[in-house]
Design a protein around this motif. Structure first.
Motif, PDB file in Angstrom:
ATOM      1  N   LEU A   1       4.654   3.469   8.256  1.00 50.11           N
ATOM      2  CA  LEU A   1       4.326   2.043   8.246  1.00 50.11           C
ATOM      3  C   LEU A   1       3.684   1.726   9.584  1.00 50.11           C
ATOM      4  CD1 LEU A   1       4.622  -0.619   6.599  1.00 50.11           C
ATOM      5  CD2 LEU A   1       6.767  -1.021   7.833  1.00 50.11           C
ATOM      6  N   VAL A   2       2.407   1.334   9.563  1.00 45.35           N
ATOM      7  CA  VAL A   2       1.737   1.034  10.820  1.00 45.35           C
ATOM      8  C   VAL A   2       1.751  -0.478  11.040  1.00 45.35           C
ATOM      9  CG1 VAL A   2      -0.595   1.058   9.800  1.00 45.35           C
ATOM     10  CG2 VAL A   2      -0.339   1.393  12.222  1.00 45.35           C
ATOM     11  N   ALA A   3       2.182  -0.864  12.237  1.00 50.38           N
ATOM     12  CA  ALA A   3       2.264  -2.284  12.586  1.00 50.38           C
ATOM     13  C   ALA A   3       0.863  -2.783  12.925  1.00 50.38           C
ATOM     14  CB  ALA A   3       3.193  -2.453  13.791  1.00 50.38           C
ATOM     15  N   VAL A   4       0.362  -3.722  12.124  1.00 50.51           N
ATOM     16  CA  VAL A   4      -1.039  -4.146  12.219  1.00 50.51           C
ATOM     17  C   VAL A   4      -1.111  -5.589  12.712  1.00 50.51           C
ATOM     18  CG1 VAL A   4      -3.131  -4.549  10.901  1.00 50.51           C
ATOM     19  CG2 VAL A   4      -1.685  -2.619  10.322  1.00 50.51           C
ATOM     20  N   SER A   5      -1.919  -5.809  13.759  1.00 53.40           N
ATOM     21  CA  SER A   5      -2.050  -7.167  14.298  1.00 53.40           C
ATOM     22  C   SER A   5      -3.388  -7.818  13.979  1.00 53.40           C
ATOM     23  CB  SER A   5      -1.900  -7.112  15.827  1.00 53.40           C
ATOM     24  OG  SER A   5      -3.016  -6.420  16.381  1.00 53.40           O
ATOM     25  N   GLY A   6      -4.347  -7.018  13.478  1.00 50.21           N
ATOM     26  CA  GLY A   6      -5.713  -7.519  13.312  1.00 50.21           C
ATOM     27  C   GLY A   6      -6.574  -7.222  14.531  1.00 50.21           C
ATOM     28  N   GLY A   7      -5.967  -6.623  15.559  1.00 47.12           N
ATOM     29  CA  GLY A   7      -6.691  -6.232  16.771  1.00 47.12           C
ATOM     30  C   GLY A   7      -7.237  -4.813  16.654  1.00 47.12           C
ATOM     31  N   LYS A   8      -7.952  -4.402  17.697  1.00 50.77           N
ATOM     32  CA  LYS A   8      -8.674  -3.125  17.665  1.00 50.77           C
ATOM     33  C   LYS A   8      -7.745  -1.914  17.549  1.00 50.77           C
ATOM     34  CE  LYS A   8      -8.841  -2.744  22.696  1.00 50.77           C
ATOM     35  NZ  LYS A   8      -7.587  -3.514  22.876  1.00 50.77           N
ATOM     36  N   ASP A   9      -6.645  -1.939  18.300  1.00 49.06           N
ATOM     37  CA  ASP A   9      -5.803  -0.745  18.383  1.00 49.06           C
ATOM     38  C   ASP A   9      -5.122  -0.433  17.050  1.00 49.06           C
ATOM     39  OD1 ASP A   9      -6.163  -0.412  21.301  1.00 49.06           O
ATOM     40  OD2 ASP A   9      -5.106  -2.321  21.365  1.00 49.06           O
ATOM     41  N   SER A  10      -4.502  -1.445  16.460  1.00 53.30           N
ATOM     42  CA  SER A  10      -3.745  -1.176  15.243  1.00 53.30           C
ATOM     43  C   SER A  10      -4.665  -0.859  14.061  1.00 53.30           C
ATOM     44  CB  SER A  10      -2.818  -2.339  14.917  1.00 53.30           C
ATOM     45  OG  SER A  10      -3.521  -3.558  14.812  1.00 53.30           O
TER      46      SER A  10
ATOM     47  N   HIS B   1      12.209  -6.066  15.843  1.00 48.90           N
ATOM     48  CA  HIS B   1      13.269  -6.232  14.846  1.00 48.90           C
ATOM     49  C   HIS B   1      12.699  -6.161  13.426  1.00 48.90           C
ATOM     50  CE1 HIS B   1      17.137  -7.749  13.296  1.00 48.90           C
ATOM     51  NE2 HIS B   1      16.370  -8.352  12.395  1.00 48.90           N
ATOM     52  N   LEU B   2      11.642  -6.939  13.187  1.00 48.43           N
ATOM     53  CA  LEU B   2      11.137  -7.075  11.814  1.00 48.43           C
ATOM     54  C   LEU B   2      10.369  -5.843  11.345  1.00 48.43           C
ATOM     55  CD1 LEU B   2      10.204 -10.843  12.055  1.00 48.43           C
ATOM     56  CD2 LEU B   2      12.090  -9.842  10.746  1.00 48.43           C
ATOM     57  N   PHE B   3       9.674  -5.156  12.255  1.00 52.25           N
ATOM     58  CA  PHE B   3       9.000  -3.919  11.860  1.00 52.25           C
ATOM     59  C   PHE B   3      10.038  -2.896  11.409  1.00 52.25           C
ATOM     60  CE2 PHE B   3       5.267  -4.764  14.968  1.00 52.25           C
ATOM     61  CZ  PHE B   3       4.654  -5.583  14.036  1.00 52.25           C
ATOM     62  N   ASN B   4      11.128  -2.790  12.193  1.00 52.73           N
ATOM     63  CA  ASN B   4      12.153  -1.813  11.831  1.00 52.73           C
ATOM     64  C   ASN B   4      12.821  -2.190  10.511  1.00 52.73           C
ATOM     65  OD1 ASN B   4      13.847   0.575  12.757  1.00 52.73           O
ATOM     66  ND2 ASN B   4      15.415  -0.950  12.323  1.00 52.73           N
ATOM     67  N   GLN B   5      13.119  -3.492  10.366  1.00 54.35           N
ATOM     68  CA  GLN B   5      13.780  -3.937   9.132  1.00 54.35           C
ATOM     69  C   GLN B   5      12.895  -3.669   7.915  1.00 54.35           C
ATOM     70  OE1 GLN B   5      17.024  -5.131   9.333  1.00 54.35           O
ATOM     71  NE2 GLN B   5      16.835  -4.611   7.160  1.00 54.35           N
ATOM     72  N   ALA B   6      11.603  -3.956   8.052  1.00 57.25           N
ATOM     73  CA  ALA B   6      10.679  -3.733   6.942  1.00 57.25           C
ATOM     74  C   ALA B   6      10.581  -2.248   6.609  1.00 57.25           C
ATOM     75  CB  ALA B   6       9.298  -4.283   7.296  1.00 57.25           C
ATOM     76  N   ALA B   7      10.615  -1.400   7.636  1.00 54.81           N
ATOM     77  CA  ALA B   7      10.539   0.048   7.403  1.00 54.81           C
ATOM     78  C   ALA B   7      11.796   0.539   6.681  1.00 54.81           C
ATOM     79  CB  ALA B   7      10.365   0.785   8.734  1.00 54.81           C
ATOM     80  N   VAL B   8      12.961   0.045   7.110  1.00 56.23           N
ATOM     81  CA  VAL B   8      14.224   0.432   6.453  1.00 56.23           C
ATOM     82  C   VAL B   8      14.197  -0.040   4.997  1.00 56.23           C
ATOM     83  CG1 VAL B   8      16.716   0.011   6.399  1.00 56.23           C
ATOM     84  CG2 VAL B   8      15.575   0.459   8.582  1.00 56.23           C
ATOM     85  N   ASP B   9      13.843  -1.319   4.799  1.00 56.25           N
ATOM     86  CA  ASP B   9      13.841  -1.888   3.445  1.00 56.25           C
ATOM     87  C   ASP B   9      12.842  -1.174   2.538  1.00 56.25           C
ATOM     88  OD1 ASP B   9      15.702  -3.674   4.356  1.00 56.25           O
ATOM     89  OD2 ASP B   9      14.311  -5.377   4.537  1.00 56.25           O
ATOM     90  N   GLY B  10      11.702  -0.766   3.107  1.00 62.02           N
ATOM     91  CA  GLY B  10      10.651  -0.150   2.295  1.00 62.02           C
ATOM     92  C   GLY B  10      10.774   1.356   2.164  1.00 62.02           C
ATOM     93  N   GLY B  11      11.795   1.948   2.779  1.00 60.01           N
ATOM     94  CA  GLY B  11      12.002   3.391   2.661  1.00 60.01           C
ATOM     95  C   GLY B  11      10.986   4.225   3.435  1.00 60.01           C
ATOM     96  N   TYR B  12      10.451   3.667   4.520  1.00 62.22           N
ATOM     97  CA  TYR B  12       9.496   4.431   5.346  1.00 62.22           C
ATOM     98  C   TYR B  12      10.264   5.318   6.325  1.00 62.22           C
ATOM     99  CZ  TYR B  12       5.991   1.213   3.540  1.00 62.22           C
ATOM    100  OH  TYR B  12       5.178   0.496   2.708  1.00 62.22           O
ATOM    101  N   ASP B  13       9.641   6.451   6.693  1.00 65.77           N
ATOM    102  CA  ASP B  13      10.255   7.376   7.642  1.00 65.77           C
ATOM    103  C   ASP B  13       9.921   7.038   9.086  1.00 65.77           C
ATOM    104  OD1 ASP B  13      11.236   9.423   5.624  1.00 65.77           O
ATOM    105  OD2 ASP B  13       9.100   9.337   5.132  1.00 65.77           O
ATOM    106  N   VAL B  14       8.740   6.426   9.273  1.00 66.71           N
ATOM    107  CA  VAL B  14       8.202   6.248  10.633  1.00 66.71           C
ATOM    108  C   VAL B  14       7.531   4.885  10.752  1.00 66.71           C
ATOM    109  CG1 VAL B  14       6.676   7.262  12.387  1.00 66.71           C
ATOM    110  CG2 VAL B  14       7.551   8.699  10.541  1.00 66.71           C
TER     111      VAL B  14
END
Lengths: 303, 66
Positions: A51-60, A139-152
């Motif tokens: 799960l990649v955390a996306v902001s709409g900026g160049k890096d993500s 907090h929310l990135f981790n929670q979303a990853a746990v809820d969605g069954g992502y590994d990373v």
């Protein structure tokens, strides 16, 4: 100036590498740097869901693009922060990229889904906006990853980000943070693995990658970040880099090689004292985690 | 030439010809903190810009941190 790899006219000069690259060879360089970071630090295993955390900026957006091109299974997560037009625009860039690549974008909206926005939250909790924002994201990135069954969870922190954070932590000799400033944070205690695959690339390289790949991103800086300490550290490091190309990379990678292990025991000791948050169950050193406290204060201030 | 700057967005008229690195020096902008884009293409520091060029100097420094 000529491309170091193929001798065609160069479009970008990387003084740190004492090299120029044409467009195609530069894109190859970026992908190889990410591949090397992933391999060197065992960031992503075969078949793992990212799960990649996306902001709409160049890096993500560049990170999402490269991970897809490297064949990883990657969804994006966009967190709406409720920062007026800036949030509206950044969401549009994230959605446009996902549509163009046919990729899956998960969205969480702080005001709609959690009842507060960053400006209100930072005022209510008496935190600077970047602190309230960073806390909410972690907090929310981790929670979303746990809820969605992502590994990373993968974030777009680049070499400049890491060098600036290191600079700040060294200025204050913040040994606990120094012990955690690694390209990979392993899973455990309810946290999924967190990785930073862009640590071998500077932010100028990421912006160039987006221009060359035709990726539209939000160029304007977040209005709440104006004048923050992190940006000041980046400017100071760029002053040094101007006189001594490669200084930022040496500062960060020599820290990883020669010094980071000296601080891991301090970070491990802090981790040993964690217990479940009484409200959400996340690991925390206190009774209630910092995010739940922020949310409680922010929603009380909003009502 | 027309030079577009960001954060805040503004436009300057600068006479050419001038090399990219000389233009950045004249504007007191550090090379490490920007990209220079002419006609949707990146240009290197030794490229020469002319009177009829439209050039964007795009900042690359971004981000807040907790």
């Amino acid at each position: 100036m000529r491309c170091r790899r193929c001798k065609a006219p160069a479009v970008i000069e990387l003084r740190r590498h004492n090299a120029g690259f044409c467009g195609d060879c530069f894109l190859h360089h970026c992908r190889e740097q990410v591949r090397r970071a992933i391999d060197d630090h065992a960031m992503i295993g075969a078949g793992e869901r990212v799960l990649v955390a996306v902001s709409g900026g160049k890096d993500s957006l560049a990170l999402w693009d490269i991970l897809l091109d490297l064949g990883h299974s990657v969804d994006g997560l966009y967190l709406g922060l409720g920062i007026g037009d800036y949030s509206t625009s950044s969401a549009a860039y994230a959605r446009a990229f996902a549509a163009r690549r046919g990729a899956n974008l998960v969205e969480i909206d702080l005001p709609a889904d959690l009842g507060f926005d960053i400006p209100t939250g930072s005022r209510a909790a008496k935190r600077v906006p970047c602190s309230a924002c960073g806390l909410s994201k972690r907090h929310l990135f981790n929670q979303a990853a746990v809820d969605g069954g992502y590994d990373v969870v993968a974030t777009g922190h680049n070499l400049d980000d890491e060098a600036a954070v290191l600079f700040g932590n060294v200025l204050r000799w913040n040994t606990e943070y120094l012990g955690r400033q690694l390209p990979v944070l392993p899973a455990g205690q309810g946290f999924v693995r967190k990785v930073k695959p862009l640590v071998r690339l500077g932010e100028r390289e990421m912006a160039a990658y987006c221009v060359l790949r035709g990726i539209d991103y939000i160029v304007e800086e977040c209005p709440m970040a104006e004048g923050n300490r992190h940006l000041a550290y980046k400017e100071a490091l760029n002053d040094i880099e101007e006189r001594s190309p490669g200084a930022k990379a040496a500062f960060y990678f020599e820290f990883l090689d020669k010094a980071s292990h000296l601080f891991t025991s301090t970070a491990d000791a802090a981790k040993a004292d964690l217990r479940p948050c009484s409200s959400c169950g996340s690991a925390t050193p206190g009774e209630t985690c910092a995010f739940c406290k922020l949310r409680a204060r922010a929603t009380a201030a909003s009502s | 030439m027309k030079v577009l700057l960001r954060n805040p967005r503004r436009e300057l008229d600068v006479p050419g010809p001038v090399a990219v690195h000389a233009l950045l020096e004249r504007l007191s902008i550090k090379r490490e903190s920007v990209l220079v884009i002419r006609a949707d293409t990146l240009v290197t520091g030794d490229a020469v810009l002319h009177d009829d060029d439209v050039v964007e100097i795009r900042p690359v420094i971004s981000g807040g941190a907790a």
